[in-house]
Design a protein around this motif. Structure first.
Motif, PDB file in Angstrom:
ATOM      1  N   PHE A   1     -40.087 -33.439  52.113  1.00 19.30           N
ATOM      2  CA  PHE A   1     -39.615 -32.063  52.268  1.00 19.30           C
ATOM      3  C   PHE A   1     -38.584 -31.720  51.189  1.00 19.30           C
ATOM      4  O   PHE A   1     -38.601 -30.634  50.607  1.00 19.30           O
ATOM      5  CB  PHE A   1     -39.002 -31.865  53.653  1.00 19.30           C
TER       6      PHE A   1
ATOM      7  N   LEU B   1     -37.085 -28.257  50.166  1.00 18.02           N
ATOM      8  CA  LEU B   1     -36.448 -28.011  51.462  1.00 18.02           C
ATOM      9  C   LEU B   1     -35.450 -29.135  51.752  1.00 18.02           C
ATOM     10  O   LEU B   1     -35.722 -30.030  52.565  1.00 18.02           O
ATOM     11  CB  LEU B   1     -37.498 -27.938  52.574  1.00 18.02           C
TER      12      LEU B   1
ATOM     13  N   GLY C   1     -35.952 -25.794  56.627  1.00 16.25           N
ATOM     14  CA  GLY C   1     -37.208 -26.220  57.225  1.00 16.25           C
ATOM     15  C   GLY C   1     -37.099 -26.440  58.712  1.00 16.25           C
ATOM     16  O   GLY C   1     -36.065 -26.853  59.237  1.00 16.25           O
TER      17      GLY C   1
ATOM     18  N   ILE D   1     -42.899 -26.199  58.843  1.00 14.70           N
ATOM     19  CA  ILE D   1     -43.580 -27.001  57.823  1.00 14.70           C
ATOM     20  C   ILE D   1     -45.086 -26.987  58.034  1.00 14.70           C
ATOM     21  O   ILE D   1     -45.852 -26.685  57.125  1.00 14.70           O
ATOM     22  CB  ILE D   1     -43.052 -28.450  57.832  1.00 14.70           C
TER      23      ILE D   1
END
Length: 853
Positions: free
Chosen positions: A712, A717, A699, A672
């Protein structure tokens, strides 16, 4: 507040103030007029004298007396030598009478004050008077005697000609000189009169000009006063604060619309009302209100309240409310004391401050809860991490490894030990609420641990094109005893900081041992780099916590900004010092000292062991590793290749996008937080187009907070692996999609790691102990006489066990129960009790199946 008139003066008031300035001018004008009047009077008198002088025959008489004397002489001669008794003595007597009358008149002029008065003593005049008396005696006789006396009279007249001529000439000279003097005096007087008149005319013209100027100024002031009055009225009307103008006796003069809105009274109701009686009634007894009431009751005598004061007032409906008041005293145009009251209703502010205090208390409570949560999590995370370290140690002792395998095993052991140290740091930091870290001294080889740390930091340095050089004492002389973990943590932070901010340069680590008292040593370590350097104005805060250049996911360098701050605290705890010197563009030099003890020599030996076999049951994938940390890429690549995967590496998001568009990958492990392009941006770009648009992207992050996981997922993700990675986690990823931990009552990944780490007997023992504690807590929760503090402590203890066993939903419930118990919130506890019973029953049934079967 600047003092001034409360309202603009009227034009008449301005004129009255100008009158005292005009008094001197008025006096000068009056004096000039008086002087001009006196001068005019004197000129008039002189003109009258001149006019009288013009009608007077004094000069003619003086000039004529000599003629009359000649006429008398001719008359005598005519009587003597003319025909006998032709005319008689009448002409003689007549000529003498005329002559004598002229002498008498002249004598009268001479005897009066004047210019001829000086002739009284004139010898010629005295002679003329004497001879005239003689002639008078000769004439005042009978005719016969007069005929006889004619010859004597003729002789007498002959003797008189010379004195008469001299007297006449001198008298005429006196008269001419006097007339000339009078004309000159009159001329001077006329000139002075003209000067005074011109001066007075100029003064009058100046006065007229000044009055015109004053009239213009007065007109401008009147216009300005009207404009100021209008502006003041508009300002008071538009002001959001209430403005009240009142006299010293408290009678209100002005009450603006904002004050009407605040208090509920109309302006007409409040004008001439008593300020204190209406707005500060007697039943209000707070100190500020009473102080203001006393000040107003004393006729504004004494000291007015300074600044803005908070006190209580009342509205028209009798409601008391808080106000903020500023008071200013002054005098109006008549000199009467007045005061301005600027008032603001702060009811909303008070309510807002109360809500802020409540929010602050809640934030403090949340911070305490978070600290306790960190302590619990750090404490519970040590158990699996210790298992990892133990498993690695067992692997080293029971397996024959190649040199390459031994190297990666050493990296894994070093990274696991560092992670354990960091977890211990967080645990100690949470326990001490920010105090310094605690560690007992231990023996280690200074040279060896620094060399190992440099090897661990080498991938990060090489990524930036740097090399690391060492200048260390011999190993035989480097056995010391001290705070190893804190020492290494400090050095690692300094080396990592140098590696981040240096490109294509050199990082030099130099350590020296300086003898101290007795068996003590002073270790001095310097970390120098050829990086970007630090500006002089930032050196004083470089050791502050969270001092970073950027905190976004796409930041150019990694780090939270805690490294140098922790290093400073660690060095201070070791009893040493830390410092830095730097030149922008030329690099930096960090140094620190640490007092230590000498220790006996201890040399470790490692035996390489063989390579284990990969699991042949996993599917084979083309995997792209996107990771900016070289060490992490090496470890993950080796783990995946060990699991039989085909691996490609990308050092940042930009390179990952390029590779993903060119090749079709089955699985992409996306870090990330990366430089250039962060993982979320790279994921969106990969899925937009290219050969790997449909690839599965998982991720990789060390961020584990719920809000980050939601971010996320929103960024594309939904599957996230938390660092550090394990074979079990990678195996689960390769086997299929990850379960969403946020929606599951039991974290399957935690349960799987416990199954892999613990024996069935250990799992059974841990489960039994947890179920017993849970049953006891449920009974305690339903007990009627339980103390809130005891319930909170029991919930806190059970949280740790629930978190270790992966019961995430129950852990959250226990956190809520603990908060309600500490706040003594009986309503919330009753609600939690009903929900906890159902959750505990479901978990009691599901957890044994997950953990034991």
């Amino acid at each position: 507040m600047r003092r001034g008139n409360p309202l603009p003066d009227l034009p008449g008031g301005a004129l009255l103030r100008l009158v005292p300035k005009l008094w001197p001018l008025l006096i000068v004008v009056l004096l000039g007029l008086g002087l001009l009047t006196i001068s005019a009077y004197r000129v008039s008198s002189k003109l009258d004298d001149a006019r009288i002088a013009q009608s007077d025959n004094t000069t003619w008489l003086i000039a004529q007396i000599e003629v009359e004397l000649l006429k008398l002489s001719r008359a005598i001669d005519a009587a003597r030598y003319g025909p006998v008794h032709s005319s008689g003595l009448g002409p003689v007597r007549q000529a003498f009478d005329v002559y004598f009358s002229r002498v008498s008149v002249i004598e009268g002029f001479i005897s009066r004050p004047g210019r001829l008065n000086v002739q009284q003593t004139n010898a010629d005049w005295q002679t003329v008077q004497a001879q005239t008396q003689i002639l008078r005696a000769m004439v005042d006789v009978p005719d016969a005697a007069l005929w006889v006396a004619l010859p004597a009279m003729s002789g007498q007249l002959a003797r008189m000609h010379r004195p008469m001529r001299d007297f006449t000439v001198s008298s005429l000279s006196l008269l001419v000189e006097g007339n000339a003097h009078d004309r000159e005096a009159l001329r001077g007087m006329l000139a002075r009169f003209a000067t005074v008149a011109l001066a007075l005319i100029g003064l009058l013209l100046g006065t007229t000009w000044l009055m015109l100027r004053l009239s213009q100024q007065l007109q401008r002031r009147s216009q300005e006063a009207e404009r100021v009055r209008s502006n003041l009225e508009k300002t008071l009307s538009a002001s959001l604060d209430g403005v009240i103008l009142a006299r010293a006796d408290g009678r209100i003069v002005t009450f603006n619309p904002a004050a009407e809105a605040i208090f509920g009274y109309s302006r007409d109701e409040m004008v001439a009302a008593d300020f204190a009686k209406v707005l500060l009634p007697g039943h209000l007894s707070d100190p500020q209100t009473q102080k203001l009431r006393d000040f107003l009751g004393g006729g504004l005598a004494g000291e007015a309240p300074q600044g803005r004061v908070v006190l209580t007032s009342v509205r028209r409906d009798g409601t008391a409310f808080p106000i903020e008041l500023a008071l200013a005293t002054d005098r109006d145009s008549d000199g009467i004391p007045v005061f301005f009251a600027f008032i603001r209703d702060i009811s909303e502010q008070v309510r807002f401050e109360a809500s802020l205090r409540e929010a602050r208390d809640a934030a403090v409570e949340a911070a305490d809860t978070k600290a306790r949560f960190l302590a619990v999590m750090s404490h519970e995370m040590r158990t699996p991490l210790n298992g990892v370290i133990a498993a690695l140690d067992i692997l080293r002792e029971t397996t024959k490894l190649s040199a390459k395998q031994a190297r990666f095993l050493s990296i894994a052991e070093s990274a696991a030990q560092l992670a354990l140290d960091q977890i211990n740091d967080v645990l100690e930091l949470a326990r001490l609420n920010g105090d310094v870290l605690i560690e007992s001294p231990s023996a280690f080889n200074l040279t060896r641990v620094i060399a190992d740390l440099a090897e661990q930091a080498m991938p990060l340095a090489q990524k930036q094109g740097n090399r690391i050089t060492l200048d260390l004492p011999p190993e035989a002389m480097a056995e010391v005893s001290g705070m190893r973990r804190i020492f290494l943590r400090t050095l690692l932070n300094l080396v990592g900081n140098a590696a981040k901010f240096t490109h294509d340069g050199t990082i030099a680590i130099r350590a020296t041992l300086l003898p101290d008292v007795g068996n003590r040593l002073l270790v001095r370590v310097e970390v120098s780099d050829t990086g970007i350097g630090i500006a002089q104005d930032k050196l004083h805060r470089i050791f502050d916590a969270f001092e970073t250049l950027d905190s976004g996911y796409d930041r150019a360098v990694e780090g939270t900004g805690l490294g140098l701050g922790i290093a400073q605290r660690a060095v201070e705890h070791m009893g040493g010092e830390i410092g830095v010197s730097s030149t922008p563009g030329a690099g930096s030099r960090f140094w620190f000292t640490a007092p230590m003890q000498r220790a006996a020599q201890d040399v470790d030996t490692d035996q390489p062991l063989p390579d284990p076999q990969a699991d042949a049951s996993l599917p084979r994938h083309k995997v792209l590793i996107v990771e900016d940390n070289a060490t992490n890429r090496i470890v993950v690549r080796e783990m995946l290749e060990h699991l039989g995967q085909q691996v490609t590496e990308a050092e940042d998001g930009a390179r990952a996008i390029t590779l993903a568009r060119q090749q079709a990958f089955d699985l992409i492990l996306m870090d990330i937080s990366m430089p250039v392009i962060d993982g979320l941006t790279a994921t969106q770009a990969i899925r937009a187009s290219g050969a790997s648009a449909d690839a599965r992207i998982v991720g990789l992050t060390a961020h584990g907070l719920p809000e980050e996981l939601r971010r996320f997922e929103a960024g594309g993700l939904p599957e996230v692996l938390r660092k550090p990675l394990t074979f079990a986690a990678l195996t689960q990823v390769l086997s299929g999609p990850l379960p969403p931990a946020a929606e599951s009552g039991i974290d399957a990944q935690v349960v799987q790691e416990l199954r892999d780490l613990l024996s069935p007997e250990a799992r059974q023992q841990a489960l039994s102990r947890f179920l017993d504690e849970g049953d006891a807590f449920q009974a305690q929760l339903t007990a009627p006489a339980v103390q809130s503090a005891q319930l909170a402590e029991a919930a806190h203890r059970l949280q740790g066990a629930a978190a270790v066993l992966g019961a995430v939903a129950l852990t959250r419930r226990l956190v809520a129960v603990e908060r309600a118990a500490r706040n003594a919130d009986a309503t919330a506890l009753a609600a939690h009790h009903a929900v906890f019973a159902a959750e505990w029953a479901a978990l009691r049934s599901a957890l044994p199946r997950c953990l034991l079967q």
